[in-house]
Write an enzyme that holds these catalytic residues in place. Sequence first.
Site, short mmCIF file in Angstrom:
data_model
loop_
_atom_site.label_atom_id
_atom_site.label_comp_id
_atom_site.label_asym_id
_atom_site.label_seq_id
_atom_site.Cartn_x
_atom_site.Cartn_y
_atom_site.Cartn_z
N GLU A 67 135.50 90.60 76.91
CA GLU A 67 134.29 91.27 76.94
C GLU A 67 133.75 91.47 78.35
OE1 GLU A 67 135.33 90.77 73.40
OE2 GLU A 67 135.07 89.19 74.32
N ASN B 152 141.36 91.78 72.37
CA ASN B 152 140.88 93.05 72.32
C ASN B 152 141.07 93.95 73.88
OD1 ASN B 152 138.53 91.10 73.17
ND2 ASN B 152 137.70 93.25 73.91
N ASP C 133 137.38 95.35 68.05
CA ASP C 133 137.46 93.90 68.65
C ASP C 133 138.38 93.02 67.89
OD1 ASP C 133 136.91 91.87 70.34
OD2 ASP C 133 135.28 90.99 68.98
#
Length: 601
Positions: free
Chosen positions: A191, A273, A315
């Site tokens: 992220e 992800n 994700d």
Amino acid sequence: MRLPVSPLLSCLALAPALATAEDLAATAADDAQWIMPAKNYQATRYSGLDQINGANVGQLTVAWEFSTGVLRGHESAPLVVGDTMYVVTPWPNLLYALDLNDAGAIKWVYKPAPARQAQGEACCDVVNRGAAYADGKIFFNTLDDYTIAVDAKSGREAWRTRLGDVTKGETMTMAPLVVGDHVLVGNSGGEMGVRGWLAALDTSNGHIAWRAYSTGPDEDVRIGSDFAAPYATGKDLGVSTWPKDAWRNGGGAVWGWLSYDPESKLVYYGTSNPGPWNANQRPGDNAWTTAVFARNPETGMAKWAYQYNPHDLYDYDGVNEHVVLDLDIGGQPRKVIVHADRNGYMYVLDRYTGRIVSAGPYVHTNTVNKVDTQTGRPEMNATKDVPEGHTTRDICPAASGGKDWQPMAYSPQTKWLYIPHNNLCMDMETTPVGYLPGTPFVGAKVAMKAGPGGNRGNFSAWDPAAGKQIWDIQERFPVWSGALATGGGIVFYGTLDRWFKAVDAKTGQELFRFRTGAGVIGQPITYRGPDGRQYVAVLAGPGGWAGAAVAGDLDTTVPYGALGFVGAMRDLGDHTAQGGTLYVFALPQAPAAKLAAGAAK
């Protein structure tokens, strides 16, 4: 304070012969001990101990407990080596050695003093998923990107190696795996726009033997001439399936579980992800994110890879465990790995080739219509696409998936998997985002919510050979703890609303429950103590992504907190507070046994 390393101790640490993979496999098979988080290389989380069984598990009592002094998410599994238990905490990543001869008395504590800045770079709480043992050392990772080896007897640091840069959003939360003379570790930070990797360090000195990236040219990904992806062809797919240079900040972190097959001599692990979450900014398959790699642990060279979710929209990290099993499928013996993906499908893959043996949904899903076993590609539901500026509602599973990191167990008695998982959906909106080192690289606004039925979690038994559910237990919250299966025919797991439970492995009937002081997201283990009794241990302390609302004391009126998980967990604070306690359970001793133990002492 960190204990100094004396030159004499460094020499002594090198004196014993290094354990081979076969040595470690044999040690892991000793059910008196628990030397790696998944119990064994195959990641079954199964122990043959049966002193505690379906007939008596209801009599379990707390034998002793221990407060870690840390109030964040406790996701790790304790280790048991000989007469000592080792526990790693969330940040500040304290490593405790507890004396099993003296009800958990502290033998020593190692304090690595990780950088405070790392707390702000971790996307989903400051967790640590455990340590590993080999060659007289305990190996573990710190949130600020160090792998550390500590002498198991003295608690003195043997070596520490820095592997990442926390100022760029890179952290480390995963549990290492030792194969031969290498300790394998990976990074977190998908992220934050990091570039994922798996690295191998020399167990004797911490020197980096190799590092394999998840994205980029084949040379960086350690793909050579003998690489054979079952469903993809072409050179440098880690570059060509991305927009120009996007792979450099493309995610694919390796923060989940590693397993190893002594027969094929391959290590299996998943990647996370792609970055950013906003898929509109990265057209293409985005190899090799949300994928599984099979690698030679000695050289790091990839044998094959398979991408679960090309051009991931939601994700759907692929980091969940790959359990190594020999199954009879359709009357044929198959050597496979089994993986419960976030996209809601249970994959059974040939562990030598990566080809799909079967793939079917194990939870409610409306994002993937089916998985084409000929092409390997998921057939996506176009109505759940997320174009920029539009809110797509009721995407199931949510970003946390049908199952997230929480590891399942496998029992050779029943030949079933026991799955702790989620029942969550989400609303999602994407917006343009730019990359800035050390800051979130997401480009999405998410609000999670309960899935069909209103319960937010389940614990179920699954037959991987037949591809079907056997039984299911609904839970109020996502079941964020690991599972443990035993030779006593029982399965253990914990809940965020403070229950530690045992159920019958065949029927799912609840046989035992204990109200802990705080929610349970740890990985339960079992071992035989120096006194010959079987014990079960688990860490309690809510946190992680699911428990971030409590662990981080977040504003629950804003559903987008913790990357959207707060939306589904607004009431968690009504059912648990922060905590950090190790619970160790055993059957009550008979009076004669107590007298004998006292006389011996």
